[in-house]
Design a protein around this motif. Structure first.
Motif, PDB file in Angstrom:
ATOM      1  N   SER A 245       0.839  -1.302  -0.097  1.00 30.79           N
ATOM      2  CA  SER A 245       0.062  -0.108   0.120  1.00 30.79           C
ATOM      3  C   SER A 245       0.601   1.259  -0.154  1.00 30.79           C
ATOM      4  O   SER A 245       0.544   2.371  -0.756  1.00 30.79           O
ATOM      5  CB  SER A 245      -0.862  -0.152   1.131  1.00 30.79           C
ATOM      6  OG  SER A 245      -0.278  -0.104   2.496  1.00 30.79           O
ATOM      7  N   GLY A 246       2.061   1.231   0.604  1.00 30.32           N
ATOM      8  CA  GLY A 246       2.831   2.371   0.655  1.00 30.32           C
ATOM      9  C   GLY A 246       3.575   2.659  -0.702  1.00 30.32           C
ATOM     10  O   GLY A 246       3.713   3.702  -0.972  1.00 30.32           O
ATOM     11  N   CYS A 247       3.745   1.538  -1.317  1.00 27.04           N
ATOM     12  CA  CYS A 247       4.534   1.542  -2.533  1.00 27.04           C
ATOM     13  C   CYS A 247       3.371   2.255  -3.563  1.00 27.04           C
ATOM     14  O   CYS A 247       3.807   3.007  -4.433  1.00 27.04           O
ATOM     15  CB  CYS A 247       4.856   0.220  -3.499  1.00 27.04           C
ATOM     16  SG  CYS A 247       5.991   0.414  -4.924  1.00 27.04           S
ATOM     17  N   THR A 248       2.203   1.675  -3.581  1.00 29.08           N
ATOM     18  CA  THR A 248       0.943   2.339  -4.258  1.00 29.08           C
ATOM     19  C   THR A 248       0.742   3.686  -3.982  1.00 29.08           C
ATOM     20  O   THR A 248       0.725   4.732  -5.050  1.00 29.08           O
ATOM     21  CB  THR A 248      -0.309   1.550  -3.898  1.00 29.08           C
ATOM     22  OG1 THR A 248      -0.010   0.178  -3.976  1.00 29.08           O
ATOM     23  CG2 THR A 248      -1.556   2.006  -4.849  1.00 29.08           C
ATOM     24  N   LEU A 249       0.847   4.183  -2.789  1.00 30.21           N
ATOM     25  CA  LEU A 249       0.786   5.749  -2.625  1.00 30.21           C
ATOM     26  C   LEU A 249       1.919   6.432  -2.906  1.00 30.21           C
ATOM     27  O   LEU A 249       1.601   7.656  -3.432  1.00 30.21           O
ATOM     28  CB  LEU A 249       0.712   5.911  -1.009  1.00 30.21           C
ATOM     29  CG  LEU A 249       0.338   7.263  -0.346  1.00 30.21           C
ATOM     30  CD1 LEU A 249      -1.027   7.898  -0.847  1.00 30.21           C
ATOM     31  CD2 LEU A 249       0.188   7.135   1.183  1.00 30.21           C
ATOM     32  N   GLN A 250       2.999   5.862  -2.834  1.00 29.47           N
ATOM     33  CA  GLN A 250       4.161   6.587  -2.930  1.00 29.47           C
ATOM     34  C   GLN A 250       4.109   6.917  -4.800  1.00 29.47           C
ATOM     35  O   GLN A 250       4.425   8.156  -5.070  1.00 29.47           O
ATOM     36  CB  GLN A 250       5.521   5.946  -2.794  1.00 29.47           C
ATOM     37  CG  GLN A 250       6.645   6.629  -3.208  1.00 29.47           C
ATOM     38  CD  GLN A 250       8.000   5.906  -2.931  1.00 29.47           C
ATOM     39  OE1 GLN A 250       8.249   4.853  -3.707  1.00 29.47           O
ATOM     40  NE2 GLN A 250       8.977   6.161  -2.131  1.00 29.47           N
ATOM     41  N   PHE A 251       3.990   5.897  -5.480  1.00 28.30           N
ATOM     42  CA  PHE A 251       3.765   6.102  -7.054  1.00 28.30           C
ATOM     43  C   PHE A 251       2.619   7.112  -7.256  1.00 28.30           C
ATOM     44  O   PHE A 251       2.975   7.885  -8.252  1.00 28.30           O
ATOM     45  CB  PHE A 251       3.647   4.688  -7.705  1.00 28.30           C
ATOM     46  CG  PHE A 251       3.254   4.887  -9.093  1.00 28.30           C
ATOM     47  CD1 PHE A 251       4.470   5.183 -10.040  1.00 28.30           C
ATOM     48  CD2 PHE A 251       2.071   4.759  -9.606  1.00 28.30           C
ATOM     49  CE1 PHE A 251       4.074   5.452 -11.199  1.00 28.30           C
ATOM     50  CE2 PHE A 251       1.720   5.082 -10.998  1.00 28.30           C
ATOM     51  CZ  PHE A 251       2.855   5.325 -11.940  1.00 28.30           C
ATOM     52  N   PHE A 252       1.489   6.961  -6.786  1.00 27.37           N
ATOM     53  CA  PHE A 252       0.289   7.759  -7.209  1.00 27.37           C
ATOM     54  C   PHE A 252       0.690   9.409  -6.728  1.00 27.37           C
ATOM     55  O   PHE A 252       0.580   9.914  -7.768  1.00 27.37           O
ATOM     56  CB  PHE A 252      -0.834   7.539  -6.132  1.00 27.37           C
ATOM     57  CG  PHE A 252      -2.170   8.263  -6.485  1.00 27.37           C
ATOM     58  CD1 PHE A 252      -2.939   8.193  -7.457  1.00 27.37           C
ATOM     59  CD2 PHE A 252      -2.264   9.486  -5.553  1.00 27.37           C
ATOM     60  CE1 PHE A 252      -4.079   9.041  -7.762  1.00 27.37           C
ATOM     61  CE2 PHE A 252      -3.427  10.310  -5.492  1.00 27.37           C
ATOM     62  CZ  PHE A 252      -4.223   9.984  -6.827  1.00 27.37           C
ATOM     63  N   VAL A 253       1.213   9.499  -5.792  1.00 21.60           N
ATOM     64  CA  VAL A 253       1.641  10.944  -5.164  1.00 21.60           C
ATOM     65  C   VAL A 253       2.630  11.570  -6.153  1.00 21.60           C
ATOM     66  O   VAL A 253       2.404  12.724  -6.843  1.00 21.60           O
ATOM     67  CB  VAL A 253       2.017  11.007  -3.931  1.00 21.60           C
ATOM     68  CG1 VAL A 253       2.577  12.550  -3.527  1.00 21.60           C
ATOM     69  CG2 VAL A 253       0.968  10.708  -2.735  1.00 21.60           C
ATOM     70  N   SER A 254       3.710  10.802  -6.479  1.00 20.53           N
ATOM     71  CA  SER A 254       4.912  11.365  -7.395  1.00 20.53           C
ATOM     72  C   SER A 254       4.185  11.402  -8.916  1.00 20.53           C
ATOM     73  O   SER A 254       4.705  12.549  -9.372  1.00 20.53           O
ATOM     74  CB  SER A 254       5.846  10.361  -7.242  1.00 20.53           C
ATOM     75  OG  SER A 254       5.460   9.166  -7.702  1.00 20.53           O
ATOM     76  N   CYS A 255       3.323  10.607  -9.125  1.00 18.95           N
ATOM     77  CA  CYS A 255       3.054  10.600 -10.561  1.00 18.95           C
ATOM     78  C   CYS A 255       2.000  11.604 -10.684  1.00 18.95           C
ATOM     79  O   CYS A 255       2.045  12.548 -11.737  1.00 18.95           O
ATOM     80  CB  CYS A 255       2.151   9.315 -10.874  1.00 18.95           C
ATOM     81  SG  CYS A 255       1.763   9.187 -12.463  1.00 18.95           S
ATOM     82  N   ALA A 256       1.026  12.093  -9.904  1.00 22.97           N
ATOM     83  CA  ALA A 256       0.089  13.283  -9.907  1.00 22.97           C
ATOM     84  C   ALA A 256       0.777  14.328 -10.025  1.00 22.97           C
ATOM     85  O   ALA A 256       0.482  15.240 -10.756  1.00 22.97           O
ATOM     86  CB  ALA A 256      -0.707  13.035  -8.702  1.00 22.97           C
ATOM     87  N   PHE A 257       1.844  14.582  -9.018  1.00 19.06           N
ATOM     88  CA  PHE A 257       2.379  15.769  -9.072  1.00 19.06           C
ATOM     89  C   PHE A 257       3.287  16.273 -10.401  1.00 19.06           C
ATOM     90  O   PHE A 257       3.833  17.227 -10.539  1.00 19.06           O
ATOM     91  CB  PHE A 257       3.012  16.065  -7.866  1.00 19.06           C
ATOM     92  CG  PHE A 257       1.962  16.387  -6.748  1.00 19.06           C
ATOM     93  CD1 PHE A 257       1.394  17.731  -6.714  1.00 19.06           C
ATOM     94  CD2 PHE A 257       1.454  15.592  -5.695  1.00 19.06           C
ATOM     95  CE1 PHE A 257       0.418  18.055  -5.790  1.00 19.06           C
ATOM     96  CE2 PHE A 257       0.680  15.726  -4.769  1.00 19.06           C
ATOM     97  CZ  PHE A 257      -0.056  16.988  -4.805  1.00 19.06           C
TER      98      PHE A 257
ATOM     99  N   ASP B 175       8.506   2.931  -9.099  1.00 18.19           N
ATOM    100  CA  ASP B 175       8.159   3.795 -10.453  1.00 18.19           C
ATOM    101  C   ASP B 175       7.906   2.219 -11.595  1.00 18.19           C
ATOM    102  O   ASP B 175       8.106   1.177 -11.383  1.00 18.19           O
ATOM    103  CB  ASP B 175       9.577   4.352 -10.915  1.00 18.19           C
ATOM    104  CG  ASP B 175       9.383   5.023 -12.030  1.00 18.19           C
ATOM    105  OD1 ASP B 175       8.145   5.618 -12.480  1.00 18.19           O
ATOM    106  OD2 ASP B 175      10.277   5.705 -12.745  1.00 18.19           O
ATOM    107  N   LEU B 176       7.230   2.817 -12.478  1.00 13.72           N
ATOM    108  CA  LEU B 176       6.626   1.724 -13.541  1.00 13.72           C
ATOM    109  C   LEU B 176       7.723   0.928 -14.002  1.00 13.72           C
ATOM    110  O   LEU B 176       7.378  -0.445 -14.238  1.00 13.72           O
ATOM    111  CB  LEU B 176       5.802   2.508 -14.717  1.00 13.72           C
ATOM    112  CG  LEU B 176       4.607   3.330 -13.914  1.00 13.72           C
ATOM    113  CD1 LEU B 176       3.814   3.939 -15.094  1.00 13.72           C
ATOM    114  CD2 LEU B 176       3.608   2.386 -13.260  1.00 13.72           C
TER     115      LEU B 176
END
Length: 310
Positions: free
Chosen positions: A95-107, A180-181
């Motif tokens: 879940s932490g990996c998911t959140l980290q990617f989501f936040v970095s990707c969004a911004f 990262d992807l």
């Protein structure tokens, strides 16, 4: 891929930047300084723009959001990366990996579009200075920023949903320092062609729109500048654009190299270096680029210094 063959991972483990013990202290010190300057400079820029009434213009409104984007995606990655340099356990929850990617990707996505909006703002200021305040009103600026953040969040949501629904039936070790992807795709035993197609299509569209917006805006700016007769006037106009052009070139160039080069030339070690540049170094450089070459920001800083003295 049969969903029944997918293992239910609870965490990922980062390989990190380096496993060389002799390099760890040097790298930690260097990146700690970079992140500290990044934090101080971007927070300082946001506070300064909020405090000084002379900086309450569309240009600085967008600049404060640029600092906010830089601060958000670098903070999503930087502290964890610094801790992991010396950590024996470099794990991160699923879940932490998911959140980290989501936040970095969004911004990161938001910053791509914001740079195009800033170019449009410069075009409006230079080509139609008399109606600039009306055409770039508070309502227009707020609407543009809402659109920027909505597109960034929507794109991040699509990539996050697709990436973290993949099957991970092998190793959980990510050869990177953040989620990262590309390194996640290497761990997956699912077919990632759809994910790669979505990156090229959606993120490619965002990149193309952003770069095209910047180029079109600057074409019109050049045409407007050519109508100015005095050399001094032309120089003054171009000097207001150099900071933005520098920021665009560094940021967009790094992203294009990271995500749009041929897969045959992909290297995880090379990717780590470019990722370090756009996740930590660029967020530090942006406020420095805009403050060192900007008279308004320098004057605002002098006012703050004067107030402290008294």
């Amino acid at each position: 891929m049969d969903e029944g063959n997918c293992s239910s991972l609870t965490q990922f483990v980062f390989v990190g930047i380096t496993n060389n013990p002799g390099m760890k202290v040097t790298l930690f010190t260097m990146f700690l300084v970079v992140y500290f300057i990044n934090l101080l400079a971007n927070l300082g820029m946001i506070i300064l723009i909020r405090m000084d009434s002379q900086l309450h213009t569309p240009m600085y409104y967008f600049l404060s959001h640029l600092s906010f984007c830089d601060l958000c995606y670098s903070t999503a990655i930087g502290p964890k990366m610094l801790v992991d340099i010396f950590a024996k356990n470099k794990s991160i929850p699923f879940s932490g990996c998911t959140l980290q990617f989501f936040v970095s990707c969004a911004f990161v996505d938001s910053e791509c579009l914001l740079l195009a909006v800033m170019a449009f703002d410069r075009y409006k200021a230079i080509s139609n200075p008399l109606v600039y305040a009306v055409s770039m009103s508070n309502r227009v600026c707020s609407g543009l920023m809402i659109g920027v953040y909505m597109v960034g969040i929507a794109d991040a949501l699509v990539h996050t949903t697709l990436a973290f629904r993949l099957c991970f039936c092998g190793s959980n070790e990510i050869n990177h320092f953040f989620c990262d992807l590309p390194p996640l795709f290497l761990l997956s035993c699912s077919d990632t062609q759809i994910n790669e197609l979505v990156i090229v299509t959606i993120f490619g569209f965002i990149e193309l729109s952003s770069v095209s917006g910047v180029l079109v805006s600057y074409c019109y700016i050049i045409l407007s500048v050519m109508r100015i007769r005095s050399v001094e006037g032309r120089f003054k106009v171009f000097s207001t654009c150099t900071s933005h052009l520098t920021a665009v070139t560094i940021f967009q160039g790094t992203l294009l190299f990271t995500y749009f080069r041929p897969s045959s030339s992909y290297s995880l070690d090379q990717d780590k270096m470019t990722s370090l540049f756009y996740t930590l170094v660029i967020p530090m450089l942006n406020p420095l680029i805009y403050s060192l070459r900007n008279k308004d920001v320098k004057q605002a800083l002098e006012k703050v210094k004067t107030k402290k003295c008294f």
